[in-house]
Structures are given as structure tokens and as C-alpha cells.
Design a protein around this motif. Structure first.
Motif, short mmCIF file in Angstrom:
data_model
loop_
_atom_site.label_atom_id
_atom_site.label_comp_id
_atom_site.label_asym_id
_atom_site.label_seq_id
_atom_site.Cartn_x
_atom_site.Cartn_y
_atom_site.Cartn_z
N MET A 1 15.54 118.98 -4.22
CA MET A 1 15.55 118.43 -2.86
C MET A 1 16.16 119.41 -1.88
SD MET A 1 16.57 114.47 -2.85
CE MET A 1 17.82 114.65 -4.07
N SER A 2 15.69 119.38 -0.65
CA SER A 2 16.23 120.28 0.36
C SER A 2 17.65 119.86 0.71
CB SER A 2 15.35 120.25 1.60
OG SER A 2 15.25 118.92 2.08
N LEU A 14 8.37 125.81 15.87
CA LEU A 14 7.46 124.89 15.16
C LEU A 14 6.33 124.44 16.10
CD1 LEU A 14 9.99 122.67 13.17
CD2 LEU A 14 8.63 124.57 12.33
N THR A 91 6.26 112.64 12.73
CA THR A 91 7.27 112.45 11.68
C THR A 91 7.74 113.81 11.16
OG1 THR A 91 5.48 112.17 10.09
CG2 THR A 91 6.47 110.17 10.97
N ARG A 92 7.55 114.84 11.99
CA ARG A 92 8.06 116.18 11.66
C ARG A 92 9.29 116.47 12.54
NH1 ARG A 92 4.25 114.81 8.15
NH2 ARG A 92 4.12 116.44 6.61
N PRO A 93 10.12 117.42 12.11
CA PRO A 93 11.37 117.66 12.85
C PRO A 93 11.15 118.49 14.12
CG PRO A 93 11.25 119.11 10.96
CD PRO A 93 10.05 118.23 10.89
N SER B 50 11.05 106.38 10.37
CA SER B 50 10.44 107.71 10.50
C SER B 50 10.43 108.21 11.95
CB SER B 50 9.03 107.70 9.92
OG SER B 50 8.24 106.72 10.57
N PRO B 71 14.95 114.24 16.29
CA PRO B 71 13.90 114.41 15.29
C PRO B 71 14.21 115.50 14.26
CG PRO B 71 13.15 115.15 17.46
CD PRO B 71 14.46 114.48 17.66
N ALA B 72 15.22 116.34 14.52
CA ALA B 72 15.57 117.39 13.56
C ALA B 72 15.88 116.79 12.18
CB ALA B 72 16.75 118.20 14.07
N LEU B 74 14.35 114.61 10.69
CA LEU B 74 13.11 114.26 9.98
C LEU B 74 12.68 115.33 8.98
CD1 LEU B 74 11.09 112.66 12.91
CD2 LEU B 74 12.28 111.48 11.06
N ARG B 75 13.36 116.49 8.99
CA ARG B 75 13.01 117.49 7.97
C ARG B 75 13.45 117.03 6.58
NH1 ARG B 75 17.31 121.75 7.47
NH2 ARG B 75 19.10 120.89 8.57
N HIS B 76 14.29 116.01 6.53
CA HIS B 76 14.71 115.47 5.23
C HIS B 76 13.91 114.24 4.84
CE1 HIS B 76 17.95 118.24 5.57
NE2 HIS B 76 18.34 117.72 6.70
N HIS B 103 7.34 121.48 9.00
CA HIS B 103 8.70 121.13 8.59
C HIS B 103 9.61 122.36 8.60
CE1 HIS B 103 9.06 116.94 7.55
NE2 HIS B 103 7.85 116.95 7.03
N HIS B 150 7.61 119.21 1.23
CA HIS B 150 8.79 119.93 1.75
C HIS B 150 10.06 119.51 1.05
CE1 HIS B 150 8.38 116.21 4.00
NE2 HIS B 150 9.63 116.31 4.36
N ASP B 151 9.92 118.80 -0.07
CA ASP B 151 11.05 118.44 -0.91
C ASP B 151 12.09 117.59 -0.18
OD1 ASP B 151 12.34 118.49 -3.31
OD2 ASP B 151 13.42 120.35 -2.93
N PRO B 152 11.65 116.47 0.41
CA PRO B 152 12.58 115.68 1.24
C PRO B 152 13.53 114.81 0.40
CG PRO B 152 10.47 114.59 1.16
CD PRO B 152 10.31 115.84 0.36
N ALA B 153 14.66 114.48 1.00
CA ALA B 153 15.62 113.59 0.34
C ALA B 153 15.18 112.13 0.47
CB ALA B 153 17.01 113.77 0.96
N ARG B 184 16.20 110.88 -4.97
CA ARG B 184 15.69 110.67 -3.60
C ARG B 184 15.75 109.19 -3.26
NH1 ARG B 184 12.51 115.61 -3.11
NH2 ARG B 184 12.09 116.21 -5.24
#
Lengths: 244, 308
Positions: A1-2, A14, A91-93, B50, B71-72, B74-76, B103, B150-153, B184
Motif C-alpha cells: 500500500m502507498s 496532474l 476521484t483523483r487527487p 470519494s 482532494p489530495a 484521494l491519492r490514498h 494519481h 495505485h495501491d490505495p489504502a 486496506r
């Protein structure tokens, strides 16, 4: 996980990626490809002097960017709402305002791809500096109209009729009226920068056109303001998404 | 400990319709099933988590931050939306890569992540097909791939098994379990109760925008004291066996359905099963059938969905 503390990539970079992604998508679209074939043939005819012969220069340099922006930029976000694909980007950062500006830039890029060759070709029948000037004015027009019509599309469901009415009933006719009122139109500034005469030459003698620098500042400010207002709106308010 | 996903006193109106009403949810690691009938507010809750919507009252937090205004965070988070919509002209691989790049992953990282994600959802071989040429089940797996690449939590899955064939369903259920086992926070919305039951015992049940139950469904079932468990027991002498069962303290009632089948109503499922086994041994009889229609998620769901 990140890891939650890993360094994030800036929202701006981005959004730049997203603008390039959508610009490429626009170039792959069938309507744009069909239009490109027409543009190529028409540009060849313009190089041969078709523009001067049939007085098409204002149409090519001033009107075509507006019409192309109307059809390509006025529905950028609404199209994604109706396609229900906006969820993926939202739903992206990435700041939603940046995503909106990315979509406007991508649409403007596609419009420039169609409009610039025609304007450049029309000027090329005179000389290279004229061709460059016409090309630059056309590109600026694409940016301004894309930003303005993008905002209209964001605010109104009936964006195309409204924008068309704006062009036909306000922007084009009022730009011919001498005095201050004409300076509120986009067309008068584009005409100043392109050096093309007014179609109603007897009226144009009654008033001075704006200074070119003023016109550049006004058009850039208008594009920035329209894109900024749109970006502010989408980043602070919910955009209606898919049902559920 | 801060909850990974939290909604405190959250209400959301759409015009005059109250989609969510004073919801309080706090989730950390593991898989949680989000259950409720159509229009109960499941998708609205996922959209709030979300960052697609903002609540009218209360607050929504993802890793302690507001997903709508920041929104930053949301990378997780990865979301598999319910709708079957894509950028149709792309291939599955290009679609997942583009959304993974959004992401913040570089192009080579995004490609590697996409390959891994496609492998996890069983789409390595077909991932390069155009999306418009894919079956519904394949498209569903592509949607899940873009949510986990993107390997989210945190992973939010809205009806993730829609359109999947039975083998793909089993694979995806295993995938969801694995995501939960990896630590997760996985929130899965679904109508299909037995599939949720296969993924997890932890559930959130929503009805008419209100949270009806939250927790382990077996523990929740035990809390329903006014509805005893039913156990169907198949034995040779059902009438004689029923007489023995009626004497037990936890028995609420016994009904002989056929000469070889009876239904026991009890307040304590485990104890009753042990007593049935003991009585069988004492009476030297064999149990031919033993089921409890009230011990599963469906029975809890039906109970909670009834009009009070």
C-alpha cells in the motif's frame, strides 16, 4: 500500500497530464478528423487567394474560431457528466478547478488545430508576417472563446443556443458600433489585432479602434477570468454526477 | 486511533429527498459490506467518501481530511463506480494507465502498476482489447483494476460483481478478501447478500438513508432477541425427538413438520446445536439434515428491512 506521507505530485502537473490526455482524445474524434479534411482542402484554396477574392478573411480569422469553440468547448464538462465518466477524474487527487481548466485547454488546443491552419493559409496569400499575425489572432480567439463558451456550458444547460445568440445578436453586430460599447465585444479586439477592416466601413470612421496592446490585455484577461470563474465554481460546488 | 473513513452526523438532501439522514460511520482496516435496497443511500455514502459530494450537515473524513475540499487525500483512495461507463475509444490497459497517472505516478510506474492491477483482476491477457469490444464482466474487472492500480489504502467498490460470470465472481470475491487481508479499508456496496457474506462478516446496513446496523452480522443477529433462531433437524423419530427438545431451557418452540423433520426455535443457536448432537448420541439416532435459515446475513437483512 502507498504510504500516506509519500510526496504528492502537484495538482497542476496532474492537470497538465489530463489536458494532454484529453487533447489527444479530441484529436482522435471523428468530427474533428472530418473537419480536418475540410480544413486541409479549404486551406489550400485560401493559399490560392480564395479569401481575398470572396471577402472570406473575417469569416476565416474572426468567426471560425468562435464557431469551432462553440461546438468543441461549450460542452466539455457536461459531456463527461452525461457520459458519467467525470467520476473517474473527480476521484483523483487533483483540484477540480485544475481539471476544468485542463479540459478547456484541451478543447482550445483541438480548436486551434482546425482554426490556425485556415487563418495562416489565408494570410499566406499576402505574405508571411500577415500569415503569422492571422494565425496568432486565430489562436488567441480560440483560447478566449473556448474559455467563455466553456463557462457558459458550465452554467447553462442550453449553452449552444445561448452562445450562438451571444455571437449573432451581440458580439458581431455590436463590434461594428462605434464608441465604447463595441469595446465590450471580443470581435472588435480581434479585428484590431488582425488588422482586418470592419465590414461596415462607413461606421468605423466614426470611432477609433482600441490600441492593440489594450486588445491583447482585454482578451487575455477575459480568457483568464472566464476560466478562473469556471474553475472556482467547480472546485467549490458539487457538479451533478451520475444518478445513484 | 483515527478512523480511515469516518462520517459523523452526515445528512445529504437532493432537493426534497433525504438520501442520508444523520449517518455515523467509522471504519478502519478490513472489508465491510454496505447493504441496503435501491435508493437507500449506499451510492451517496460512497460519493461522499470519494469527494464527489459534500454533506449538507455533519462531516466526512478520509484519513482525517475532508475529501471534497482537500482532494489530495484521494491519492490514498480508489473507487470502482457502479456505472458501466468508460472512455470507450481506449483499450483497457490505456484506460487504467491514464487514470493511474492521474494519481501522480510517472509513466513507467503507471505502466508497471497497470500490469500488476490487470494481473490481479485476471485481465492480463485481454487488457489490451478496446473497451468497447469487452464483455460486461471484463469491463467490470477493468473498473476494479483502475481502483486498485495505485495501491490505495482505501478501496470503495460500488456493486463490483455486476456482470461478472460465476468464475469471475469467485475470483473477485477472493480479490476483495485479499485486499482486506492486506490491511486496506475496503467498503463494498452490493445487493447480493450471499456474495457479501462470502467476502466479509462486517456489514453496514442502510435503509431510507438511515443506518440500521453496523458490525459483525453474526453478533448483530444474536442481538435480535425478539426473533429466535430456527433450526431444522432431520431425524428418524421427529415426534420423540421434539419431546426431548421441548424440555431444554433455551427452546422457544418445536414444530414437527414431517415424521422425519422438525423445526426447533431457540434463543441460543450454538447451545441448541450442541444439545441436538448430545440428544442424538443419547437416543442413538442419526441426524439426516441440520440447517438454520436464520443464522445467515439474509435473515438479518430481512429483519432490518422490515417496516417497524
Amino acid at each position: 500500500m502507498s504510504e500516506p506521507n509519500s510526496t504528492p505530485v502537484s495538482s497542476g502537473s496532474l492537470a497538465t497530464f489530463w489536458a494532454i490526455f484529453h487533447f489527444r482524445r479530441n484529436l482522435r474524434r471523428k468530427p474533428l478528423r472530418r473537419a480536418a479534411v475540410f480544413v486541409a482542402l479549404f486551406s489550400l484554396a485560401l493559399v490560392g487567394g480564395l479569401g481575398q477574392k470572396f471577402h472570406l478573411l473575417p469569416l476565416v480569422v474572426l468567426t471560425s474560431p468562435a464557431l469551432l469553440a462553440l461546438f468543441f468547448a461549450s460542452g466539455v464538462l457536461r459531456e463527461e457528466i452525461e457520459d458519467q465518466t467525470l467520476t473517474y477524474a473527480y476521484t483523483r487527487p487533483v483540484n477540480r478547478g485544475h481539471l476544468y481548466i485542463a479540459r478547456i485547454v484541451a478543447a482550445a488546443g483541438a480548436v486551434i488545430c482546425l482554426s490556425f491552419p485556415m487563418a495562416f493559409a489565408a494570410g499566406l496569400s499576402d505574405d508571411l508576417p500577415t500569415a503569422l499575425r492571422f494565425g496568432a489572432v486565430s489562436a488567441l480567439a480560440c483560447l478566449v472563446y473556448s474559455a467563455v463558451f466553456g463557462l457558459v456550458g458550465l452554467l447553462l444547460r442550453a449553452a449552444v443556443p445561448f452562445s450562438l445568440a451571444f455571437l449573432v445578436l451581440f458580439d458581431a453586430p455590436v463590434s461594428e458600433v462605434p464608441g465604447f460599447l463595441s469595446r465590450l465585444t471580443v470581435q472588435v479586439h480581434l479585428r484590431t489585432l488582425s488588422g482586418l477592416p470592419s465590414s461596415l466601413s462607413f461606421l468605423s470612421k466614426l470611432g477609433e479602434p482600441p490600441e492593440p496592446l489594450v486588445s491583447v490585455v482585454v482578451l487575455v484577461a477575459l480568457a483568464v477570468a472566464a476560466a478562473g470563474i469556471g474553475a472556482w465554481r467547480v472546485s467549490t460546488r458539487e457538479v451533478p454526477l451520475a444518478k445513484g | 486511533m483515527t478512523a480511515t473513513l469516518s462520517a459523523s452526523g452526515v445528512s445529504k438532501m437532493f432537493g426534497l429527498v433525504c438520501a442520508l439522514n444523520e449517518i455515523d460511520v467509522h471504519l478502519s482496516g478490513g472489508v465491510v459490506g454496505l447493504l441496503g435496497p435501491n435508493g437507500s443511500g449506499k451510492s451517496t455514502l460512497l460519493k461522499l467518501f470519494s469527494g464527489q459530494l459534500t454533506p449538507d450537515t455533519g462531516e466526512v473524513r478520509v484519513l482525517g481530511r475532508d475529501p471534497f475540499r482537500e482532494p489530495a487525500v484521494l491519492r490514498h483512495l480508489g473507487l470502482c463506480p457502479e456505472q458501466d461507463r468508460f472512455y470507450e475509444e481506449l483499450s483497457g490497459y490505456d484506460f487504467v494507465t491514464a487514470l493511474t497517472r492521474l494519481h501522480g505516478l510517472s509513466s513507467p510506474e503507471a505502466k508497471r502498476a497497470t500490469e500488476t492491477a490487470l494481473e490481479r483482476v485476471g485481465m492480463s491477457a485481454d487488457g489490451h482489447k478496446p473497451l468497447r469490444a469487452m464483455s460486461r464482466g471484463m469491463r467490470q474487472r477493468i473498473k476494479i483494476a483502475q481502483a486498485i492500480a495505485h495501491d490505495p489504502a482505501i478501496v470503495l467498490l460500488d456493486e463490483p460483481l455486476n456482470g461478472a460470470d460465476p468464475i469471475a465472481r469467485a475470483d473477485l470475491i477472493r480479490l476483495v478478501q485479499t485486499l482486506g487481508d492486506e490491511g486496506r479499508c475496503v467498503l463494498v456496496s452490493s445487493h447480493v447478500l450471499h456474495e457479501v457474506e462470502a467476502m466479509t462478516h462486517k456489514v453496514l446496513i442502510i435503509r431510507h438513508g438511515r443506518l440500521r446496523a453496523q458490525g459483525d452480522f453474526l453478533a448483530l443477529r444474536e442481538l435480535i432477541a425478539d426473533r429466535p433462531y430456527r433450526i431444522r433437524v432431520g431425524v428418524e423419530d421427529a415426534r420423540g425427538f421434539a419431546t426431548a427438545l421441548i424440555a431444554l431451557p433455551h427452546t422457544c418452540g418445536v414444530e414437527v413438520l414431517t415424521p422425519v423433520l422438525l423445526e426447533l426455535k431457540t434463543t441460543q443457536l450454538d447451545l441448541a446445536c450442541a444439545d441436538v448432537a448430545r440428544l442424538c448420541a443419547d437416543r442413538r439416532t442419526t441426524v439426516t439434515h441440520l440447517t438454520s435459515p436464520d443464522a445467515d446475513l439474509e435473515s438479518l437483512y430481512r429483519y432490518l428491512m422490515r417496516d417497524v
